[in-house]
Design an enzyme around this catalytic site. Structure first.
Site, PDB file in Angstrom:
ATOM      1  N   LYS A  79       1.857   0.113  15.049  1.00  0.00           N
ATOM      2  CA  LYS A  79       3.283   0.007  15.375  1.00  0.00           C
ATOM      3  C   LYS A  79       3.691  -1.194  16.226  1.00  0.00           C
ATOM      4  O   LYS A  79       4.879  -1.513  16.321  1.00  0.00           O
ATOM      5  CB  LYS A  79       3.738   1.289  16.107  1.00  0.00           C
ATOM      6  CG  LYS A  79       3.876   2.485  15.212  1.00  0.00           C
ATOM      7  CD  LYS A  79       5.052   2.331  14.257  1.00  0.00           C
ATOM      8  CE  LYS A  79       4.982   3.300  13.111  1.00  0.00           C
ATOM      9  NZ  LYS A  79       5.053   2.716  11.801  1.00  0.00           N
TER      10      LYS A  79
ATOM     11  N   PRO B 256      -3.186   0.606  19.076  1.00  0.00           N
ATOM     12  CA  PRO B 256      -3.003   0.123  17.696  1.00  0.00           C
ATOM     13  C   PRO B 256      -3.170   1.173  16.598  1.00  0.00           C
ATOM     14  O   PRO B 256      -2.919   0.875  15.431  1.00  0.00           O
ATOM     15  CB  PRO B 256      -4.076  -0.968  17.560  1.00  0.00           C
ATOM     16  CG  PRO B 256      -5.099  -0.647  18.583  1.00  0.00           C
ATOM     17  CD  PRO B 256      -4.384   0.023  19.711  1.00  0.00           C
TER      18      PRO B 256
ATOM     19  N   TYR C 174       4.564   6.639   9.844  1.00  0.00           N
ATOM     20  CA  TYR C 174       3.689   5.504   9.544  1.00  0.00           C
ATOM     21  C   TYR C 174       4.423   4.464   8.695  1.00  0.00           C
ATOM     22  O   TYR C 174       4.417   3.272   9.015  1.00  0.00           O
ATOM     23  CB  TYR C 174       2.405   5.972   8.836  1.00  0.00           C
ATOM     24  CG  TYR C 174       1.311   4.930   8.828  1.00  0.00           C
ATOM     25  CD1 TYR C 174       1.400   3.803   8.015  1.00  0.00           C
ATOM     26  CD2 TYR C 174       0.194   5.058   9.635  1.00  0.00           C
ATOM     27  CE1 TYR C 174       0.408   2.830   8.014  1.00  0.00           C
ATOM     28  CE2 TYR C 174      -0.814   4.089   9.648  1.00  0.00           C
ATOM     29  CZ  TYR C 174      -0.692   2.983   8.823  1.00  0.00           C
ATOM     30  OH  TYR C 174      -1.665   2.017   8.828  1.00  0.00           O
TER      31      TYR C 174
ATOM     32  N   TYR D 134      -8.777   5.695   7.796  1.00  0.00           N
ATOM     33  CA  TYR D 134      -8.841   6.115   9.197  1.00  0.00           C
ATOM     34  C   TYR D 134      -9.872   7.248   9.260  1.00  0.00           C
ATOM     35  O   TYR D 134      -9.663   8.304   8.644  1.00  0.00           O
ATOM     36  CB  TYR D 134      -7.484   6.645   9.670  1.00  0.00           C
ATOM     37  CG  TYR D 134      -6.441   5.566   9.901  1.00  0.00           C
ATOM     38  CD1 TYR D 134      -5.713   5.030   8.840  1.00  0.00           C
ATOM     39  CD2 TYR D 134      -6.173   5.089  11.185  1.00  0.00           C
ATOM     40  CE1 TYR D 134      -4.753   4.044   9.057  1.00  0.00           C
ATOM     41  CE2 TYR D 134      -5.217   4.104  11.405  1.00  0.00           C
ATOM     42  CZ  TYR D 134      -4.516   3.587  10.338  1.00  0.00           C
ATOM     43  OH  TYR D 134      -3.570   2.615  10.552  1.00  0.00           O
TER      44      TYR D 134
ATOM     45  N   HIS E 106       0.860  -1.187   0.000  1.00  0.00           N
ATOM     46  CA  HIS E 106       0.000   0.000   0.000  1.00  0.00           C
ATOM     47  C   HIS E 106       0.890   1.228   0.000  1.00  0.00           C
ATOM     48  O   HIS E 106       1.807   1.329   0.797  1.00  0.00           O
ATOM     49  CB  HIS E 106      -0.898   0.014   1.248  1.00  0.00           C
ATOM     50  CG  HIS E 106      -2.068  -0.906   1.132  1.00  0.00           C
ATOM     51  ND1 HIS E 106      -3.174  -0.796   1.928  1.00  0.00           N
ATOM     52  CD2 HIS E 106      -2.309  -1.941   0.295  1.00  0.00           C
ATOM     53  CE1 HIS E 106      -4.054  -1.730   1.594  1.00  0.00           C
ATOM     54  NE2 HIS E 106      -3.544  -2.439   0.615  1.00  0.00           N
TER      55      HIS E 106
END
Ligand code: RFL
Ligand code: PHB
Length: 389
Positions: A295, A291, A381, A198, A72
């Site tokens: 990570k 979460p 990220y 998100y 991704h």
């Protein structure tokens, strides 16, 4: 029994450490409370950052990851009426892979040839601050065993005995709890999105993730203490549709059969230092992150990469510089990820305070419109290089 490295825990941290040590010619014995089947079927994390993919690949664990995992290039961030794509690859040159922890675990079980003793009970650590550290445990036949080692690696997660084997006077604990949990579902339905979404929503955060082209993983912010049995499948899908913006700008959420439903508490926790004498902590045994930043698994992998290199230098090259700096080096990444996970969590979860909501929306507008802010999120990220320490 005697070995060079006694590893407590056959989760991703423990098995990967044993595997990396074996590749360097170092013996280990892994002890694990659960059965091999149980460990390989636990549903947990789903995202591997760039450096974790590189490490697993270089350790000979990349075949299925590259064949069945999905790269991704970014994620979507959204709030009611708006959805923005953050392109990590354009922003940082790094991407992430969707590949479940269950799959990583299966690859590790298949690759690691060394001894793993499953279904032990009453694991105890002894004399870890001396040069004769050892473990005792009861095997599945009820026989108490002793395992002597040069060092002990505590990879036993957040409920294991390793972290408490560091005397209170020698450890410091940093902790943050959050006033919400996640209700997670696994569903036999094709994901309704190409990359993770998100979603900030006044009624609570939602996340659309996935495991494969036919399996979706989704989460809802729920109050602490929520019993998953109190949420019907219909209620879960209705709430996800609302928070994820079903029907807005032509996007639809396709529901499907739910195969697993569970509630995850959220916590930030760090115990320092990550070494006491000849005991070394790695993964969830030393730190837990909520979460939201994806990570937890990645940090466990990064710890172990550092620890395997340091133990190899200590046991094979007789140099101690790396092992002496293991804790400080690992903790630099741990605190970076602890901050990032806390920041993502507090930016995205609804609270009762309207002032907080405005600050959250302001941050979301900032990270989706400023290249500088977007790059900061993307860098964290997609993950820091393994040399970050
Ligand atoms: P693990 O995976 O917990 O493995 C530790 C192992 O140690 C064993 N053990 C013992 N063995 C011998 N003797 C004892 N006395 C022992 N006590 C415990 C345990 O049975 C276990 O097999 O830790 P590790 O290897 O450090 O790996 C860390 C990751 O598993 C963890 O960070 C992530 O899974 C966290 N996490 C998530 N992270 C994400 O990034 N995204 C997620 O979506 C996500 N979902 C989750 C999660 C953790 C969860 N847990 C721990 C409750 C969902 C759940 C439910
Ligand atoms: C997951 O797929 O389980 C997942 C993905 C991203 C997160 C947390 C969990 O931030």
């Amino acid at each position: 029994m005697r070995t060079e490295v006694a590893v407590i825990g056959a989760g991703p941290a423990g098995l990967l450490l044993a595997h990396l040590l074996a590749r360097a010619g170092i013996d280990s014995v892994v002890v694990e409370t659960r059965s091999q089947e149980y460990v390989a079927s636990r549903i947990r994390a789903g995202i591997l950052e760039h450096a974790a993919v590189e490490l697993l690949t270089s350790a000979g664990l990349g075949d299925r990851l590259h064949a069945e995992g999905h790269e991704h290039r970014g994620v979507y961030l959204q709030w009611p009426g708006e959805r923005h794509h953050l392109d990590f690859l354009n922003l940082t040159g790094r991407s992430v892979h969707v590949y479940g922890q269950t799959e990583v675990q299966k690859d590790l079980v298949a690759a690691h040839q060394g001894p793993v003793v499953y279904e032990v009970t009453d694991t105890r650590l002894h004399d870890v601050h001396t040069d004769r550290p050892h473990l005792t445990f009861v095997d599945r036949d009820g026989v108490r065993r002793r395992l002597d080692a040069t060092v002990i690696a505590g990879c036993d997660g957040s409920f294991g005995p390793s972290r408490a084997a560091v005397p209170e006077s020698a450890r410091r604990v940093f902790e943050r709890t959050y006033p919400y949990s996640w209700l997670g579902i696994l569903a036999d339905v094709a994901p309704s999105t190409d990359e993770l979404i998100y979603a900030w929503h006044p009624d609570g955060f939602a996340l659309h993730s996935m495991r494969s082209p036919s399996v979706s993983r989704l989460y809802l912010q729920v109050p602490n203490g929520t019993d998953p049995a109190h949420w019907s499948d219909r209620q879960v899908w209705d709430e996800l549709a609302k928070r994820l913006g079903h029907g807005q700008n032509g996007w639809t959420l396709t529901p499907g059969p739910i195969t697993d439903k569970s509630v995850l508490p959220m916590r930030s926790f760090v115990q320092t230092p990550m070494r006491h004498g000849n005991l070394f902590l790695a993964g969830d045994a030393a730190h837990i992150v909520p979460p939201t930043g994806a990570k937890g698994l990645n940090l466990a992998i990064a710890d172990v990469a550092l620890l395997a290199r340091a133990l190899t230098a200590m046991l094979r090259e007789r140099t101690t510089a790396l092992i002496d700096t293991y804790s400080d080096n690992a903790l630099r990444r741990v605190w970076r990820c602890t901050h990032f996970s806390w920041w993502m969590t507090t930016m995205l979860h609804a609270s009762d305070d309207p002032f907080d909501a405005q600050l959250q929306l302001s941050q979301l507008r900032w990270v989706t419109t400023s290249t500088a802010a977007a790059t900061g999120l993307a860098e964290n990220y997609a993950g820091l290089p393994l040399t970050f320490a």
